[in-house]
Design a protein around this motif. Structure first.
Motif, mmCIF file in Angstrom:
data_model
loop_
_atom_site.group_PDB
_atom_site.id
_atom_site.type_symbol
_atom_site.label_atom_id
_atom_site.label_comp_id
_atom_site.label_asym_id
_atom_site.label_seq_id
_atom_site.Cartn_x
_atom_site.Cartn_y
_atom_site.Cartn_z
ATOM 1 N N TRP A 1 1.640 -9.203 -68.940
ATOM 2 C CA TRP A 1 0.602 -8.184 -68.693
ATOM 3 C C TRP A 1 -0.604 -8.402 -69.596
ATOM 4 C CZ3 TRP A 1 1.355 -2.263 -69.874
ATOM 5 C CH2 TRP A 1 0.291 -1.556 -69.318
ATOM 6 N N ILE A 2 -0.336 -8.648 -70.886
ATOM 7 C CA ILE A 2 -1.423 -8.874 -71.846
ATOM 8 C C ILE A 2 -2.190 -10.141 -71.494
ATOM 9 C CG2 ILE A 2 -1.929 -9.393 -74.269
ATOM 10 C CD1 ILE A 2 0.465 -7.634 -75.027
ATOM 11 N N GLY A 3 -1.470 -11.130 -70.987
ATOM 12 C CA GLY A 3 -2.111 -12.403 -70.659
ATOM 13 C C GLY A 3 -2.909 -12.394 -69.371
ATOM 14 N N GLY A 4 -2.877 -11.274 -68.653
ATOM 15 C CA GLY A 4 -3.665 -11.182 -67.429
ATOM 16 C C GLY A 4 -2.870 -10.884 -66.189
ATOM 17 N N GLY A 5 -1.584 -10.583 -66.342
ATOM 18 C CA GLY A 5 -0.749 -10.257 -65.192
ATOM 19 C C GLY A 5 -0.847 -8.791 -64.813
ATOM 20 N N GLY B 1 0.540 -4.884 -64.606
ATOM 21 C CA GLY B 1 1.345 -3.965 -65.404
ATOM 22 C C GLY B 1 2.589 -3.477 -64.698
ATOM 23 N N VAL B 2 2.628 -3.567 -63.362
ATOM 24 C CA VAL B 2 3.789 -3.112 -62.623
ATOM 25 C C VAL B 2 5.031 -3.909 -63.001
ATOM 26 C CG1 VAL B 2 3.354 -4.658 -60.654
ATOM 27 C CG2 VAL B 2 4.634 -2.535 -60.307
ATOM 28 N N ASN B 3 4.864 -5.165 -63.358
ATOM 29 C CA ASN B 3 6.011 -5.983 -63.776
ATOM 30 C C ASN B 3 6.632 -5.439 -65.059
ATOM 31 O OD1 ASN B 3 5.991 -8.167 -61.751
ATOM 32 N ND2 ASN B 3 3.983 -8.619 -62.606
ATOM 33 N N PHE B 4 5.797 -4.992 -65.978
ATOM 34 C CA PHE B 4 6.300 -4.423 -67.233
ATOM 35 C C PHE B 4 7.044 -3.123 -66.963
ATOM 36 C CE2 PHE B 4 5.505 -1.663 -70.999
ATOM 37 C CZ PHE B 4 6.286 -2.363 -71.910
ATOM 38 N N GLY B 5 6.487 -2.287 -66.089
ATOM 39 C CA GLY B 5 7.155 -1.031 -65.752
ATOM 40 C C GLY B 5 8.488 -1.247 -65.068
ATOM 41 N N LEU B 6 8.536 -2.187 -64.131
ATOM 42 C CA LEU B 6 9.793 -2.478 -63.439
ATOM 43 C C LEU B 6 10.815 -3.094 -64.380
ATOM 44 C CD1 LEU B 6 8.517 -3.869 -60.013
ATOM 45 C CD2 LEU B 6 9.702 -1.696 -60.431
ATOM 46 N N ALA B 7 10.361 -3.902 -65.336
ATOM 47 C CA ALA B 7 11.286 -4.510 -66.296
ATOM 48 C C ALA B 7 12.008 -3.444 -67.112
ATOM 49 C CB ALA B 7 10.530 -5.467 -67.212
#
Length: 229
Positions: free
Chosen positions: A62-66, A68-74
């Motif tokens: 997410w910080i690198g430019g991805g 944020g939904v991936n962080f929430g799902l993780a």
């Protein structure tokens, strides 16, 4: 027999909650299967660690430019799959070997098989699934190398988890089929209701006592010495 007190998960005394399960490999699992059941338990622990590492990698993503939904799902996957993995596929395996329960063997095969397929998908790493797999990590090298390096760790760990799961499910299936297990036996347990709380092997053996033993006739009195007619 002493009453068995729940001991898992081990909780600190200051937490006003009590353990939900009794777990003792040496006490409840036959010695021939203890190493395999412990291995399944260690696979669960390793998978939980993998999900925790995946959160850190998704944060870097997410910080690198991805997204944020991936962080929430993780975070959701860790909260969801950690307890569900223990209850839904480790406990059936534990109870299956503890009491030779065909129903619990079948529950383990179906749920653990689904977990194995999900872990493969997580190892692949489709974007938007909340899993840093190979596809997500490799394609992100062109965007942010440092973040992609972090993303490689859960990709490797998801792959290791999938391989360990495959080995476990094959070994359990070999033992189950070798012992004459079948889907019909699982159905019989379901119809009789014994699947809810199957007795341990020790309890099954202890049933063969008292009046359940066959009654033999008294031993006849034979004449001593050479007094035969």
């Amino acid at each position: 027999m002493a009453e068995k007190v729940n001991n898992f998960p081990p909780l600190p005394k200051f937490i006003p909650l009590k353990p939900c399960f009794y777990q003792n490999f040496a006490d409840e699992i036959p010695i021939d299967y203890q190493s395999l059941v412990k291995r399944i338990y260690h696979v669960w622990i390793f998978y939980c660690i993998t999900l925790a590492v995946n959160i850190i990698a998704c944060l870097a993503w997410w910080i690198g430019g991805g997204y944020g939904v991936n962080f929430g799902l993780a975070i959701l996957w860790l909260i969801l799959f950690s307890p569900c993995g223990y209850v839904c596929w480790f406990r059936p395996a534990y109870k299956a070997f503890r009491s030779d329960s065909s129903f619990n063997f079948m529950a383990f095969f179906f749920i653990f098989g689904a977990q194995f397929i999900l872990t493969i998908l997580q190892a692949i790493g489709f974007s938007g699934w909340g899993a840093c797999g190979w596809l997500a990590a490799i394609t992100f090298f062109s965007t942010n190398v440092a973040a992609a390096v972090f993303m490689m760790f859960p990709a490797i760990m998801f792959t290791m988890s999938a391989v360990a799961m495959l080995i476990c499910i094959l070994r359990v299936h070999k033992i189950y089929r070798g012992a004459g297990g079948s889907f019909q036996k699982a159905q019989d347990e379901w119809n009789s209701g014994t699947w809810r709380n199957p007795p341990s092997r020790e309890a099954q053996y202890s049933n063969f006592s008292g009046n359940s033993l066959p009654e033999y006739p008294t031993v006849p009195n034979y004449p001593p010495g050479n007094q035969w007619p």
